[in-house]
Design a protein around this motif. Structure first.
Motif, PDB file in Angstrom:
ATOM      1  N   ARG A   1      37.920  41.756  45.625  1.00  0.00           N
ATOM      2  CA  ARG A   1      37.645  40.308  45.993  1.00  0.00           C
ATOM      3  C   ARG A   1      36.694  39.851  44.676  1.00  0.00           C
ATOM      4  N   GLY A   2      35.994  40.787  44.386  1.00  0.00           N
ATOM      5  CA  GLY A   2      35.156  40.473  43.241  1.00  0.00           C
ATOM      6  C   GLY A   2      35.718  40.144  41.953  1.00  0.00           C
ATOM      7  N   SER A   3      37.003  40.475  41.667  1.00  0.00           N
ATOM      8  CA  SER A   3      37.673  40.457  40.487  1.00  0.00           C
ATOM      9  C   SER A   3      38.713  39.500  40.507  1.00  0.00           C
ATOM     10  N   TRP A   4      39.042  38.917  41.515  1.00  0.00           N
ATOM     11  CA  TRP A   4      40.148  38.068  41.541  1.00  0.00           C
ATOM     12  C   TRP A   4      39.879  36.805  40.597  1.00  0.00           C
ATOM     13  N   THR A   5      38.840  36.259  40.519  1.00  0.00           N
ATOM     14  CA  THR A   5      38.412  35.041  39.491  1.00  0.00           C
ATOM     15  C   THR A   5      38.483  35.744  38.277  1.00  0.00           C
TER      16      THR A   5
END
Length: 359
Positions: A241-245
Motif C-alpha cells: 500500500r505505501g508504494s501505490w502513490t
C-alpha cells in the motif's frame, strides 16, 4: 467438463497401450479406445464438454452413443479421465523445470492467466504435470494440491495464496541457489536489487523497469546457476500500500489494480511479471545494488566490497538441502565477482532511477 486424469500417462508400445499411474508408479495395459479418449482430451487444453466428447467418441470409434457414454463413465471411474464440475478453465505454468496444471473457476481464469503470464507455458499432452485446483464454493475458494486441501480463502486472499504456494513449490525444485532479490533488465545489462524486507526492492525495480528497454525478470526470487548466471522468476510483483502513490508516475496502471490481502494482513496490488530470463539474450554486464533502510530519505550510492555483498546475499539465500553446498558457494562467488557491487540509500524515487540509469 472432462479433463485428463491426474498423474496419468499413456503410450503406445507396438500394438498395445501402456498406462502409467505416476502417483502409484504402477503400469497398466489399456485398450485402444481408452488410449484414444485420453489422448483426445489431453489435446484439448481447456478440457472438453461431456456431450461433445461422447459424440466424437461415438463417431470416430464407430460406437453406439449409449455405449460411448458408458465407456466414458467407466474411464472416469478408473481415473483415466476426470470430470470437472461447473465451469472451469485450466492452464499450465513452469517452475524451474517443474510443470503445474492450474484448474480454476472461469470467473478467476482471465485474472490468473494475466498475473502469471511470465511463467505460463503451453499445455503439452503426454507431459506430467503437478496439479493445483481452485474450487469456488459459494463466495469462498478452496485451494487443493495433490488431493490435499491447502486452505479456504476469500476473494481478496486467493491470489496472494496462489503466489505463496507456487513460490514454495518452486523452492522444492532442483536448483543451485536461490536469492531473495529483484532482477531486471535495462537494455543489455542486468541489475539485481537486494535488501531487507521493506527496503523498497520491488518499488525501485518496478520504477526502473518502466524505463525504455526495461523488463522486470523477477521481484522476489533469483536463481543462481552453477556458472554464476542469474535467472529471475517472473511471478507477479507485489506492491504494498505505501508504494501505490510513489509508483503512479512510473506504473500508472497500479492505481486501477485490484487490492488483495496477504496472509500477513498486508494489502498489496500485483503487477504481472514480464518475461522469463531464459528467453532473452545473455546480459553484457551485471550490477548488484544493496538497499539500506533510509529513515532520513537521503540519496546516496557508494561502492561496496564483494565480500560484504556475498555475506548479505547469503543471509536470505535458499538451497535445496537448506545447506550451502560447494557448488552453491562457488556459483555465488562467481556471480558476485563478475558484477559491479554498490550500496544505496534511496531518497526520492525519481532521483534513484536517474542515478542507477546513469551508472
Amino acid at each position: 467438463m472432462l479433463l485428463p486424469g491426474r498423474d496419468i500417462l499413456i503410450a503406445q508400445l507396438g500394438d498395445a497401450f501402456a498406462l502409467l499411474n505416476c502417483q502409484e508408479q504402477r503400469l497398466y495395459e489399456v485398450d485402444s479406445l481408452a488410449a484414444w479418449t485420453w489422448q483426445h482430451v489431453s489435446n484439448c487444453a481447456a478440457g472438453i464438454g461431456w456431450n461433445q466428447l461422447s459424440a466424437q467418441f461415438s463417431s470416430e470409434c464407430k460406437l453406439a452413443r449409449p455405449d460411448a457414454e458408458a465407456l466414458l463413465d467407466r474411464y472416469v471411474g478408473l481415473g483415466i479421465l476426470r470430470a470437472c464440475q461447473g465451469s472451469a478453465s485450466i492452464f499450465a505454468v513452469a517452475l524451474n523445470g517443474s510443470r503445474w496444471m492450474i484448474e480454476c473457476p472461469d470467473v478467476l481464469s482471465a485474472e490468473l492467466k494475466q498475473l502469471f503470464r511470465g511463467i505460463a507455458i503451453p499445455m503439452e499432452p503426454g507431459c506430467r504435470h503437478e496439479h493445483l485446483v481452485i474450487r469456488l464454493n459459494a463466495d469462498r475458494y478452496e485451494l487443493t494440491a495433490a488431493g490435499k486441501s491447502i486452505g479456504v480463502l476469500g476473494r481478496a486472499e486467493i491470489i496472494p495464496a496462489i503466489k505463496a504456494f507456487l513460490t514454495e513449490a518452486l523452492l522444492q525444485t532442483d536448483f543451485t541457489l536461490a536469492l531473495h532479490a529483484a532482477l531486471l533488465r535495462l537494455g543489455d545489462r542486468q541489475l539485481l536489487i537486494a535488501g531487507a524486507p521493506g527496503a523498497g526492492k520491488t518499488t525501485l525495480a518496478l520504477a526502473l523497469s518502466a524505463e525504455n528497454g526495461g523488463s522486470l525478470l523477477g521481484d522476489d526470487i533469483v536463481i543462481v546457476d552453477e556458472k554464476g548466471a542469474l535467472r529471475g522468476i517472473p511471478f507477479p510483483a507485489a506492491v504494498k500500500r505505501g508504494s501505490w502513490t510513489l509508483l503512479q508516475t512510473f506504473q500508472p496502471g497500479v492505481t486501477s489494480c485490484p487490492t488483495y490481502v496477504r496472509s500477513d494482513g498486508k494489502e498489496v496490488r500485483f503487477i504481472p511479471g514480464d518475461i522469463d530470463s531464459d528467453h532473452i539474450a545473455p546480459a553484457r554486464s551485471t550490477t548488484m545494488i544493496f538497499l539500506r533502510q533510509n529513515v532520513a530519505r537521503r540519496q546516496s550510492l557508494s561502492k561496496m566490497s564483494p565480500l560484504l555483498a556475498f555475506q548479505r546475499l547469503l543471509t536470505e539465500a535458499a538451497a535445496p538441502t537448506r545447506r550451502l553446498t560447494d557448488q552453491a558457494f562457488a556459483a555465488l562467488s562467481k556471480a558476485v565477482n563478475i558484477s559491479g557491487v554498490y550500496e544505496m540509500e534511496v531518497g526520492p524515487l525519481g532521483q534513484a532511477v536517474e542515478i542507477i540509469r546513469d551508472l
